[in-house]
Design a protein around this motif. Structure first.
Motif, PDB file in Angstrom:
ATOM      1  N   TYR A  10      36.303  42.698  49.912  1.00 14.65           N
ATOM      2  CA  TYR A  10      35.335  41.686  49.495  1.00 14.65           C
ATOM      3  C   TYR A  10      34.983  41.876  48.022  1.00 14.65           C
ATOM      4  CZ  TYR A  10      31.039  38.943  49.433  1.00 14.65           C
ATOM      5  OH  TYR A  10      30.065  38.041  49.117  1.00 14.65           O
ATOM      6  N   LEU A  11      34.728  43.124  47.636  1.00 17.92           N
ATOM      7  CA  LEU A  11      34.438  43.404  46.227  1.00 17.92           C
ATOM      8  C   LEU A  11      35.649  43.127  45.343  1.00 17.92           C
ATOM      9  CD1 LEU A  11      32.349  46.673  46.552  1.00 17.92           C
ATOM     10  CD2 LEU A  11      31.529  44.382  45.978  1.00 17.92           C
ATOM     11  N   VAL A  12      36.838  43.476  45.832  1.00 14.51           N
ATOM     12  CA  VAL A  12      38.060  43.192  45.073  1.00 14.51           C
ATOM     13  C   VAL A  12      38.214  41.696  44.861  1.00 14.51           C
ATOM     14  CG1 VAL A  12      40.589  43.241  45.233  1.00 14.51           C
ATOM     15  CG2 VAL A  12      39.280  45.292  45.712  1.00 14.51           C
ATOM     16  N   SER A  13      37.860  40.906  45.858  1.00 11.01           N
ATOM     17  CA  SER A  13      37.996  39.456  45.709  1.00 11.01           C
ATOM     18  C   SER A  13      37.074  38.927  44.611  1.00 11.01           C
ATOM     19  CB  SER A  13      37.722  38.745  47.035  1.00 11.01           C
ATOM     20  OG  SER A  13      36.358  38.838  47.382  1.00 11.01           O
ATOM     21  N   HIS A  14      35.883  39.464  44.506  1.00 15.02           N
ATOM     22  CA  HIS A  14      34.970  39.022  43.443  1.00 15.02           C
ATOM     23  C   HIS A  14      35.443  39.481  42.066  1.00 15.02           C
ATOM     24  CE1 HIS A  14      31.886  37.030  45.691  1.00 15.02           C
ATOM     25  NE2 HIS A  14      31.854  38.019  46.546  1.00 15.02           N
ATOM     26  N   ILE A  15      35.869  40.718  41.973  1.00 14.87           N
ATOM     27  CA  ILE A  15      36.326  41.252  40.690  1.00 14.87           C
ATOM     28  C   ILE A  15      37.565  40.514  40.203  1.00 14.87           C
ATOM     29  CG2 ILE A  15      37.294  43.308  39.580  1.00 14.87           C
ATOM     30  CD1 ILE A  15      35.440  44.943  41.457  1.00 14.87           C
ATOM     31  N   THR A  16      38.521  40.266  41.094  1.00 16.94           N
ATOM     32  CA  THR A  16      39.751  39.604  40.668  1.00 16.94           C
ATOM     33  C   THR A  16      39.531  38.140  40.340  1.00 16.94           C
ATOM     34  OG1 THR A  16      40.376  39.205  42.976  1.00 16.94           O
ATOM     35  CG2 THR A  16      41.273  41.174  41.906  1.00 16.94           C
ATOM     36  N   SER A  17      38.613  37.479  41.023  1.00 17.25           N
ATOM     37  CA  SER A  17      38.386  36.063  40.699  1.00 17.25           C
ATOM     38  C   SER A  17      37.729  35.909  39.332  1.00 17.25           C
ATOM     39  CB  SER A  17      37.539  35.387  41.781  1.00 17.25           C
ATOM     40  OG  SER A  17      36.248  35.950  41.828  1.00 17.25           O
ATOM     41  N   VAL A  18      36.770  36.775  39.018  1.00 21.01           N
ATOM     42  CA  VAL A  18      36.128  36.717  37.698  1.00 21.01           C
ATOM     43  C   VAL A  18      37.104  37.177  36.621  1.00 21.01           C
ATOM     44  CG1 VAL A  18      34.282  37.701  36.286  1.00 21.01           C
ATOM     45  CG2 VAL A  18      33.803  36.972  38.614  1.00 21.01           C
ATOM     46  N   GLY A  19      37.853  38.227  36.910  1.00 20.00           N
ATOM     47  CA  GLY A  19      38.845  38.717  35.945  1.00 20.00           C
ATOM     48  C   GLY A  19      39.914  37.686  35.646  1.00 20.00           C
ATOM     49  N   GLY A  20      40.362  36.984  36.666  1.00 26.56           N
ATOM     50  CA  GLY A  20      41.354  35.928  36.453  1.00 26.56           C
ATOM     51  C   GLY A  20      40.817  34.810  35.582  1.00 26.56           C
ATOM     52  N   LEU A  21      39.578  34.435  35.810  1.00 26.52           N
ATOM     53  CA  LEU A  21      38.969  33.378  35.001  1.00 26.52           C
ATOM     54  C   LEU A  21      38.855  33.802  33.543  1.00 26.52           C
ATOM     55  CD1 LEU A  21      37.625  30.610  34.854  1.00 26.52           C
ATOM     56  CD2 LEU A  21      35.461  31.731  35.393  1.00 26.52           C
ATOM     57  N   VAL A  22      38.467  35.040  33.308  1.00 26.98           N
ATOM     58  CA  VAL A  22      38.343  35.547  31.937  1.00 26.98           C
ATOM     59  C   VAL A  22      39.713  35.587  31.259  1.00 26.98           C
ATOM     60  CG1 VAL A  22      37.785  37.609  30.576  1.00 26.98           C
ATOM     61  CG2 VAL A  22      36.234  36.843  32.369  1.00 26.98           C
ATOM     62  N   LEU A  23      40.728  36.000  31.997  1.00 18.04           N
ATOM     63  CA  LEU A  23      42.066  36.087  31.408  1.00 18.04           C
ATOM     64  C   LEU A  23      42.704  34.716  31.207  1.00 18.04           C
ATOM     65  CD1 LEU A  23      43.391  39.195  33.310  1.00 18.04           C
ATOM     66  CD2 LEU A  23      42.826  39.038  30.891  1.00 18.04           C
ATOM     67  N   TYR A  24      42.309  33.724  31.985  1.00 21.91           N
ATOM     68  CA  TYR A  24      42.828  32.368  31.807  1.00 21.91           C
ATOM     69  C   TYR A  24      42.113  31.609  30.690  1.00 21.91           C
ATOM     70  CZ  TYR A  24      45.431  32.586  36.218  1.00 21.91           C
ATOM     71  OH  TYR A  24      46.294  32.918  37.210  1.00 21.91           O
TER      72      TYR A  24
END
Length: 79
Positions: A10-24
């Motif tokens: 669950y925490l990984v899902s939040h971290i990766t979704s925000v990280g993906g947005l920042v990298l995009y």
């Protein structure tokens, strides 16, 4: 153990979704997408989106498994 794994994912899902947005962001903010740009950021963003899909799939499968157990317990209780 399953609860810990689900919580971590669950925490990984939040971290990766925000990280993906920042990298995009370099591609989303640039009106001229075609041409040289931030390829590395987009590749890392895609990688994080893949991790997000795996985390969400795991949690979804566990939720379906819990629903099937509840259904079976209902049948046992009613009989």
């Amino acid at each position: 153990m399953t609860a810990i794994a689900a919580g971590v994912l669950y925490l990984v899902s939040h971290i990766t979704s925000v990280g993906g947005l920042v990298l995009y962001a370099p591609i989303l903010d640039d009106p001229g997408i075609v041409g040289p740009g931030a390829d590395t950021c987009v590749l890392w963003g895609a990688f994080l989106e893949g991790l997000l899909a795996l985390a969400l799939a795991y949690v979804g499968v566990r939720t379906l498994e819990a629903a099937s157990i509840v259904t079976l317990l209902t049948v046992v209780t009613c009989s």
